[in-house]
Design an enzyme around this catalytic site. Structure first.
Site, short mmCIF file in Angstrom:
data_model
loop_
_atom_site.label_atom_id
_atom_site.label_comp_id
_atom_site.label_asym_id
_atom_site.label_seq_id
_atom_site.Cartn_x
_atom_site.Cartn_y
_atom_site.Cartn_z
N GLN A 81 -6.97 0.72 3.40
CA GLN A 81 -5.88 1.30 2.63
C GLN A 81 -5.88 0.80 1.20
OE1 GLN A 81 -1.91 1.32 4.14
NE2 GLN A 81 -2.62 1.61 6.25
N CYS A 82 -6.17 -0.50 1.03
CA CYS A 82 -6.23 -1.01 -0.35
C CYS A 82 -7.56 -0.61 -0.94
CB CYS A 82 -6.16 -2.53 -0.38
SG CYS A 82 -4.74 -3.18 0.45
N THR A 83 -7.55 -0.24 -2.15
CA THR A 83 -8.81 0.08 -2.79
C THR A 83 -9.49 -1.23 -3.16
OG1 THR A 83 -7.38 1.61 -3.96
CG2 THR A 83 -9.73 1.75 -4.40
#
Lengths: 229, 711
Positions: free
Chosen positions: B573-575
């Site tokens: 989800q986190c880039t």
């Protein structure tokens, strides 16, 4: 000792040239106020005893351009405290004067730039009571062709910088082009005087013959006799 | 020249004040560092010199060194040095108040009297003979407004009044009064006096003329000796005034002193003025004053009246105000320095640089993360001042490392809203920035909206529409694909310059969107065409006529944006990207904008490549590509072009006109039913007709030109 071919000079050479410049100015240009050398304060953590400083001439009132145009209120916001209180006594012995803002006074400093290795002209202008003038007001004092030259020239333009000794913003003719035009100027001056090269101590005279023009401060012809030592 | 015999009053030209900027600087720093709220009077030193110009009087000047030195002075303020011929020191006192009201409430009469009293005492005690400059004691009241950098002030030069006033017997240029030999001798004597360090700054003296025309300059204390020697004596003083018919102010108290001390009914005086450093006997004056009641004055017990508050330059008796904001206000100095930087670039390298278009461009940044922070900083460096940041998130603990506007403080207590923290940070870097924050989430297709939130989502859509309309350039800097859909559509609709930057793990894309598909006059009215596909056909014909637009971020996609974030683990989800990417991509994005703003065709500019010669106009900033794709693993970068797709879910004329027709309903439908977009753009059809084949993100469709150029 001849000027280097790249148009720059060292700090020691600057000090020598400054002495020659102010002395020649005194000899040939006595109508205008005289230059004085302001030594830099000695910093206790620097060991060498080399003399450093700058040339200063203050309170110069520029040669008149024309009589028109100094409006009294063209200066910045000058609010007045309306707390006028009269003396109880009406004084008959005082001359009331109503001169308006008065003349524009200029201070010029010639400071050596160690990074560009050339002299830099710092200046500021103010009214008689000390209120500083801004660039727009200063430009009105300069002859028209100076202003044109400044806006178009790659080599000669006015910017605002912090004065290296006084730590306040002064106007300056930016030094980035100085070595280039000095190179050409010295070459021309040398051939005009029919010598190999201009002696180092005449550097500032050549230099000022250009920058002084911006303010109509001329170097008289006799002072330009650069060939002799 | 004044007629002899007429009893006209001797009128003195008032002293005029001049305050050097350096004095105010020093007073400000003294007030801030040492005095605080202490309002006790400060002893100061004024400086003056004899008049040296035949049209301009000299002033009593206050300089930086007029204020007493601070013991731990960091700056190199020179101590007052004696022996400077242009700086005769004069004692004074400064009352600096803490408020404007305090300044106005000062009892000016009694302050003046108090200083006049000191002069009176010095006259009576004999102090004047030791140090004559005390006759010129002065007073200044001031109020330094250190918020606005303006200084209110008022000088008083206390003068004891002669009652009745002294009258003039005669007053003429010195050259007309002295004989030729005397004149020669006076000049020499004065020049010697002025050239000696010990006497050059002593402003009151005696001119003693012997019978054989030899002139000497003597100290005041030698008066009786001169009388005994039978010499003619003139009372001389440095006169700041240039006027031919009036002596300067110093003569007032001097006359009182002479009366008190030696009871002379007729006083011969010499107003000393210079030119080019030498005595000027044309400009200097010699005069004779008559004091009718001198015996009475000698025995005068009480102090006489005093006058001396300075008139302003319009002749009114009122205070003055000087504004130094432009040279002291740090914000103005910062602005001037920033402007100078850009101007130097223009002067030295890039004469066609248009600083006005940059400073007036209003930029909207969607996303205040790694890309947003860097883009904002780069924009400011280019002189862009109007920046709006949109972000719904808060600063979290890992952010400050990569997001260059935040520090640890922004993370505390749950974290500040990013948009707000970013704006504060920008103002700390450059106070003149006009930055605004919007805390808002961008509605995204594939993230369906529960009905109770519908209104707020529609509100956000409306808000975003308005933001885009009110800015000139929009940067899409968010971290998901689907969050770029709505902004792309709205920008295409409003025909705004749009720049997208996107990051992979070690690769990036920076691109400018093409112009919108419809001009504002291409309104499609609701009831006109029923058949959607026919409509699509007509419009794509128009598009071809309208010359090939460059594509947007979605033009290369064959699927509509869907929810890419749910059903993924946290790390997906986190880039996660290599830290070096974001600054590179952000910098390129800003340079691309600068290029567009300088391009004569602006948003319509065609894609340019370094080897192409199709743009006859040689751009000083270089080429203006459409897309830049880079790879850190290769340390390589290339420019690409992609033309607009008629099936684009964001910028095709189908979608834009549908938005224009149905507005927020259309948006809501697209958000809640992602396949809706594929249907109306014909992508569904396209996919069916294509059968089954691998969709490769990097593979371009058939009808687009493409050039790959390695940089």
């Amino acid at each position: 000792m001849v000027v280097s071919s790249d148009g720059t000079l060292s700090s020691t050479e600057f000090c020598l040239a400054a002495a020659v410049f102010s002395e020649q100015w005194r000899k040939f240009n006595s109508a205008l106020p005289q230059w004085s050398w302001v030594p830099s304060p000695k910093r206790p953590w620097i060991s060498h005893n080399k003399e450093e400083g700058y040339l200063s001439v203050e309170n110069v009132i520029l040669p008149e351009l024309n009589e028109e145009g100094r409006r009294d209120e063209d200066l910045i916001e000058k609010e007045e405290c309306s707390c006028a209180e009269g003396d109880e006594f009406i004084d008959a012995a005082v001359l009331i004067q109503n001169d308006g803002a008065g003349a524009h006074h200029y201070d010029f400093h010639v400071v050596y730039s160690a990074s560009y290795r050339v002299p830099v002209l710092y200046f500021r202008a103010y009214c008689s009571d000390g209120q500083p003038l801004l660039l727009d007001d200063i430009e009105k004092d300069l002859p028209l062709n100076s202003v044109e030259q400044l806006t178009r020239s790659r080599w000669l333009f006015i910017t605002q910088e912090e004065h290296p000794q006084l730590n306040r913003p002064w106007y300056t003719l930016h030094p980035c082009g100085t070595s280039e035009w000095m190179k050409l100027l010295l070459r021309d001056d040398a051939s005009a005087a029919q010598v190999e090269g201009i002696p180092m101590d005449k550097y500032l005279i050549s230099w000022f013959s250009v920058v002084g023009q911006v303010f109509r401060l001329r170097i008289p012809l006799e002072m330009m006799n650069l060939g002799c030592t | 020249m004044v007629d002899q015999g007429k009893e006209s009053i001797l009128q003195f030209a008032p002293f005029q004040s001049a305050v050097d900027e350096g004095f105010w600087h020093r007073l400000s720093s003294l007030k801030l560092n040492k005095l605080g709220i202490d309002e006790s009077p400060i002893p100061i030193t004024g400086f003056y010199a004899p008049c040296s110009h035949n049209q301009v009087s000299n002033h009593l000047t206050l300089l930086a060194e007029s204020l007493p030195p601070e013991s731990s002075e960091q700056s190199f303020v020179p101590a007052i040095s004696r022996g400077n011929r242009n700086r005769c020191p004069v004692p004074g006192i400064l009352y600096n108040t803490n408020t404007l009201e305090g300044f106005q409430a000062l009892d000016k009469q009694s302050l003046l009297r108090a200083e006049a009293e000191k002069i009176w005492e010095d006259i009576n005690s004999g102090k004047v003979e030791e140090d004559s400059s005390v006759l010129l004691r002065f007073l200044v009241i001031s109020f330094a407004d250190l918020k606005k950098w303006s200084f209110h002030y008022w000088f008083a030069f206390p003068a004891l009044v002669l009652d009745p006033p002294a009258t003039v017997v005669h007053l003429k240029p010195a050259a007309q009064w002295f004989s030729v030999e005397e004149a020669e001798s006076v000049r020499t004597a004065c020049n010697d006096w002025r050239n000696m360090c010990s006497t050059t700054d002593v402003p009151f003296f005696l001119v003693s003329i012997s019978s054989n025309s030899a002139v000497t300059i003597r100290h005041l204390a030698d008066f009786e000796a001169c009388q005994r020697e039978g010499h003619k004596v003139l009372f001389g003083f440095y006169d700041p005034c240039h006027l031919p018919n009036n002596p300067g102010w110093p003569l007032r108290n001097f006359l009182w002193f002479i009366c008190r001390r030696w009871s002379l009914q007729k006083v011969h005086f010499f107003c000393y003025r210079e030119n080019r450093g030498f005595a000027d006997l044309e400009l200097s004056l010699v005069g004779e004053a008559s004091i009718s009641n001198v015996q009475e004055l000698r025995n005068h017990q009480n102090m006489p009246n005093a006058v001396g508050w300075e008139h302003n330059n319009k002749g009114r008796k009122t205070s003055r105000c000087i504004s130094l904001a432009k040279t002291m206000d740090p914000t103005r100095l910062a602005i001037a320095a920033a402007d100078l930087n850009l101007k130097l670039m223009r002067w030295r390298q890039l004469p066609s640089l248009n600083l006005n278009v940059l400073s007036s461009a209003k930029c909207l940044l969607l996303g205040a993360g790694t890309l947003g922070c860097q883009v904002a900083r780069m924009l400011m460096a280019w002189g862009v001042r109007k920046i709006t940041l949109v972000d719904s998130g808060k600063v979290s603990m890992s952010n400050p490392l990569r997001q260059s506007l935040y520090t640890l403080d922004d993370c505390l207590n749950g974290g500040e809203f990013k948009a707000k923290a970013a704006v504060k940070s920008l103002a700390r870097i450059f106070p003149a920035v006009e930055a605004e924050s919007v805390v808002m989430a961008i509605p995204m297709p594939g993230h369906p909206v529960p009905s109770q939130e519908e209104n707020s989502v529609l509100e956000d859509c409306r808000h975003l529409h308005d933001l885009i309309d009110s800015h000139d350039a929009i940067f899409l800097l968010t971290d998901t694909r689907e969050s770029r859909w709505l902004p792309s559509l709205l920008c295409a609709n409003a025909n705004k310059i749009t720049i997208t930057a996107g990051l992979g793990f070690d690769s990036f894309v920076v691109m400018r969107h093409g112009a919108g598909p419809l001009s504002s006059s291409d309104e499609v009215k609701a009831g006109d065409v029923n058949d959607l596909s026919a409509e699509v056909g007509t419009l794509s014909l128009m598009e071809n006529i309208r010359s090939q637009r460059l594509g947007c971020y979605f033009c290369n996609d064959v699927v509509a944006p869907i929810d890419s974030t749910s059903n993924r683990t946290l790390d997906q989800q986190c880039t996660v990207t290599r830290p070096g990417l974001a600054p590179i991509a952000a910098s390129l994005a800003v340079e691309l904008l600068v290029g567009i703003l300088h391009h004569p065709s602006g948003i319509l500019a065609k894609a340019e490549f370094s080897s192409s010669s199709d743009s006859g106009y040689e751009q000083p900033l270089g080429v203006l590509p459409h897309q830049i794709r880079g790879s850190l693993s290769q340390f390589s970068q290339m420019t690409l072009v992609g033309h607009a797709s008629t099936s684009c879910t964001a910028c095709s004329s189908t979608v834009v006109s549908e938005y224009r027709k149905r507005g927020l309903d259309f948006i809501l439908q697209a958000i809640n039913h992602p396949t809706y977009l594929e249907d109306i753009t014909g992508l569904t059809e396209l996919m069916k007709s294509a059968g089954s084949f691998e969709l490769d993100w990097d593979y371009e469709g058939g009808d687009e030109d493409e050039e790959c150029v390695e940089i």
